[in-house]
Design a protein around this motif. Sequence first.
Motif, PDB file in Angstrom:
ATOM      1  N   SER A 177       0.823  -1.209   0.000  1.00 17.93           N
ATOM      2  CA  SER A 177       0.000   0.000   0.000  1.00 17.93           C
ATOM      3  C   SER A 177       0.857   1.260   0.000  1.00 17.93           C
ATOM      4  CB  SER A 177      -0.930  -0.006   1.217  1.00 17.93           C
ATOM      5  OG  SER A 177      -0.176  -0.104   2.417  1.00 17.93           O
ATOM      6  N   GLY A 178       1.952   1.255   0.766  1.00 14.00           N
ATOM      7  CA  GLY A 178       2.808   2.429   0.829  1.00 14.00           C
ATOM      8  C   GLY A 178       3.450   2.761  -0.506  1.00 14.00           C
ATOM      9  N   GLU A 179       3.738   1.733  -1.309  1.00 19.12           N
ATOM     10  CA  GLU A 179       4.337   1.971  -2.616  1.00 19.12           C
ATOM     11  C   GLU A 179       3.341   2.622  -3.566  1.00 19.12           C
ATOM     12  OE1 GLU A 179       7.250  -1.990  -2.440  1.00 19.12           O
ATOM     13  OE2 GLU A 179       5.603  -1.873  -3.871  1.00 19.12           O
ATOM     14  N   ILE A 180       2.093   2.133  -3.540  1.00 21.72           N
ATOM     15  CA  ILE A 180       1.090   2.625  -4.486  1.00 21.72           C
ATOM     16  C   ILE A 180       0.598   4.012  -4.102  1.00 21.72           C
ATOM     17  CG2 ILE A 180      -1.187   2.193  -5.470  1.00 21.72           C
ATOM     18  CD1 ILE A 180       0.972   0.338  -6.494  1.00 21.72           C
ATOM     19  N   GLU A 181       0.333   4.238  -2.826  1.00 23.64           N
ATOM     20  CA  GLU A 181      -0.239   5.534  -2.433  1.00 23.64           C
ATOM     21  C   GLU A 181       0.761   6.673  -2.572  1.00 23.64           C
ATOM     22  OE1 GLU A 181       0.517   5.093   2.419  1.00 23.64           O
ATOM     23  OE2 GLU A 181      -1.413   4.564   1.529  1.00 23.64           O
ATOM     24  N   ARG A 182       2.069   6.343  -2.612  1.00 23.42           N
ATOM     25  CA  ARG A 182       3.095   7.386  -2.743  1.00 23.42           C
ATOM     26  C   ARG A 182       3.712   7.422  -4.134  1.00 23.42           C
ATOM     27  NH1 ARG A 182       4.027   6.108   2.856  1.00 23.42           N
ATOM     28  NH2 ARG A 182       5.469   4.419   2.341  1.00 23.42           N
ATOM     29  N   ILE A 183       2.961   7.010  -5.145  1.00 20.44           N
ATOM     30  CA  ILE A 183       3.441   7.131  -6.524  1.00 20.44           C
ATOM     31  C   ILE A 183       3.644   8.607  -6.849  1.00 20.44           C
ATOM     32  CG2 ILE A 183       2.824   6.807  -8.952  1.00 20.44           C
ATOM     33  CD1 ILE A 183       1.299   4.329  -8.182  1.00 20.44           C
ATOM     34  N   LEU A 184       4.780   8.924  -7.431  1.00 15.95           N
ATOM     35  CA  LEU A 184       5.080  10.303  -7.808  1.00 15.95           C
ATOM     36  C   LEU A 184       4.524  10.610  -9.203  1.00 15.95           C
ATOM     37  CD1 LEU A 184       8.802  10.537  -6.630  1.00 15.95           C
ATOM     38  CD2 LEU A 184       6.753  11.267  -5.393  1.00 15.95           C
ATOM     39  N   ILE A 185       4.129  11.859  -9.401  1.00 19.25           N
ATOM     40  CA  ILE A 185       3.594  12.272 -10.706  1.00 19.25           C
ATOM     41  C   ILE A 185       4.639  12.069 -11.797  1.00 19.25           C
ATOM     42  CG2 ILE A 185       2.707  14.221 -12.033  1.00 19.25           C
ATOM     43  CD1 ILE A 185       1.559  15.353  -9.459  1.00 19.25           C
ATOM     44  N   GLU A 186       5.901  12.388 -11.487  1.00 19.84           N
ATOM     45  CA  GLU A 186       6.943  12.253 -12.500  1.00 19.84           C
ATOM     46  C   GLU A 186       7.157  10.801 -12.894  1.00 19.84           C
ATOM     47  OE1 GLU A 186      10.639  13.718 -11.089  1.00 19.84           O
ATOM     48  OE2 GLU A 186      10.526  12.686  -9.153  1.00 19.84           O
ATOM     49  N   ASP A 187       6.959   9.867 -11.950  1.00 15.74           N
ATOM     50  CA  ASP A 187       7.060   8.447 -12.288  1.00 15.74           C
ATOM     51  C   ASP A 187       5.913   8.031 -13.194  1.00 15.74           C
ATOM     52  OD1 ASP A 187       9.370   8.110 -10.817  1.00 15.74           O
ATOM     53  OD2 ASP A 187       8.315   7.512  -8.996  1.00 15.74           O
ATOM     54  N   PHE A 188       4.709   8.518 -12.869  1.00 13.31           N
ATOM     55  CA  PHE A 188       3.544   8.179 -13.685  1.00 13.31           C
ATOM     56  C   PHE A 188       3.670   8.758 -15.096  1.00 13.31           C
ATOM     57  CE2 PHE A 188      -0.581   9.881 -15.211  1.00 13.31           C
ATOM     58  CZ  PHE A 188      -1.172   8.674 -15.575  1.00 13.31           C
ATOM     59  N   ASP A 271       4.336  17.724   5.794  1.00 14.10           N
ATOM     60  CA  ASP A 271       4.478  16.986   4.555  1.00 14.10           C
ATOM     61  C   ASP A 271       3.156  17.021   3.792  1.00 14.10           C
ATOM     62  OD1 ASP A 271       5.608  15.522   2.594  1.00 14.10           O
ATOM     63  OD2 ASP A 271       5.722  13.635   3.689  1.00 14.10           O
ATOM     64  N   PHE A 272       3.224  16.789   2.481  1.00  7.23           N
ATOM     65  CA  PHE A 272       2.018  16.815   1.672  1.00  7.23           C
ATOM     66  C   PHE A 272       1.185  15.564   1.909  1.00  7.23           C
ATOM     67  CE2 PHE A 272       5.005  19.477  -0.778  1.00  7.23           C
ATOM     68  CZ  PHE A 272       4.263  20.650  -0.801  1.00  7.23           C
ATOM     69  N   ARG A 273      -0.109  15.730   1.849  1.00  2.08           N
ATOM     70  CA  ARG A 273      -1.030  14.620   2.118  1.00  2.08           C
ATOM     71  C   ARG A 273      -1.326  13.836   0.849  1.00  2.08           C
ATOM     72  NH1 ARG A 273      -6.323  16.462   4.847  1.00  2.08           N
ATOM     73  NH2 ARG A 273      -6.503  14.214   5.155  1.00  2.08           N
ATOM     74  N   TYR A 274      -1.702  12.570   1.045  1.00  3.77           N
ATOM     75  CA  TYR A 274      -2.106  11.706  -0.065  1.00  3.77           C
ATOM     76  C   TYR A 274      -3.099  10.682   0.478  1.00  3.77           C
ATOM     77  CZ  TYR A 274       1.792   9.264   2.168  1.00  3.77           C
ATOM     78  OH  TYR A 274       2.636   8.713   3.096  1.00  3.77           O
ATOM     79  N   LEU A 275      -3.801  10.014  -0.405  1.00  5.21           N
ATOM     80  CA  LEU A 275      -4.794   9.028  -0.005  1.00  5.21           C
ATOM     81  C   LEU A 275      -4.127   7.852   0.692  1.00  5.21           C
ATOM     82  CD1 LEU A 275      -7.005   9.000  -3.235  1.00  5.21           C
ATOM     83  CD2 LEU A 275      -7.587  10.025  -1.023  1.00  5.21           C
TER      84      LEU A 275
END
Length: 323
Positions: A177-188, A271-275
Amino acid sequence: MIRQKLRQLGRFLIEIKKINDDVDYLFDVYYPKNYDSAITAVQNLAGMNESGIGFKTPSLATSLGTLLKQVGYLCVSHWIKRQDKTRQSHAEDIIKLLVEDSGTAINRAAIETQHRNKRHSKVVLPSKEDILKLQTYLRDRLRANHEILKVKFNELNWLQLGEAALLSIQLFNRRRSGEIERILIEDFRSFEKIDETSIGQAFNTFSLKEKEAALKYVRFTIRGKLNRTVPVLSHREVLESLETLLKYRSEAGVSKNNPYLFGIPGTLKGDFRYLSACQLMRRYAYECGAKKSSKFKGNGTKKARRHNVRKFQSQGQSGCRFG
């Protein structure tokens, strides 16, 4: 992680104070005469059994041993700055004892207990029917919210679209879960696809079914555990939803400096929030009507993920797909 370490050290300090009246604060532990009291405190906290060959909480025993070494190095640095050679020497002696003796006094029994518990543990996985229910529920939520956002922006639909897209990617790729929820925009944004443009004439050698399958998915890489690079596959339907998610980020109030693909408005302790994928997995598993919703977890072990993949392959399922 920091809070956990501080709690463990706090519990250790309280326990050793019960055993040894000479200890008032943590650096008092770093005297050779207090070493045995420190080992006893660790054993008591980890719940060593009467036979002395196992622990109730073996992970606590090993983590406390590591923490005491780390604090010991801080203690040595502190006394070096104070130019107190005597206390520096005492702290170095304690570290040497922890390195050479704690392996026998604590770590061996803790590791043996962990291996024994692992042998006896049973991995209970969600049923195929429950996974299909969750998959169908996520697909419907994804499509419904995407259609609404095509017409006009709505903050609630934007948030629900992000939740459904996050869990869809996690369910398909079976990543932490930690890997998916912290996907970076630049990686996507660096995703790759298989078509005639990307691989040239080799694409024409594919059969019709192979071409259809290749065109359905894109691939990008993200940061995994221990900074490893791990691949993620995304269905084109999810890809379109993610593009819509990014399109309305400013309208949703997400900071332009938020680097996360699933970023949400606001900050959390600087820090910035994410789902949160774990919380969403629990909620959506319940909402979809799964019979055993508690079996859905976003941080399963590697052994469980391998077991899950083999189970679905044996049943003719290569993954949770959109159709």
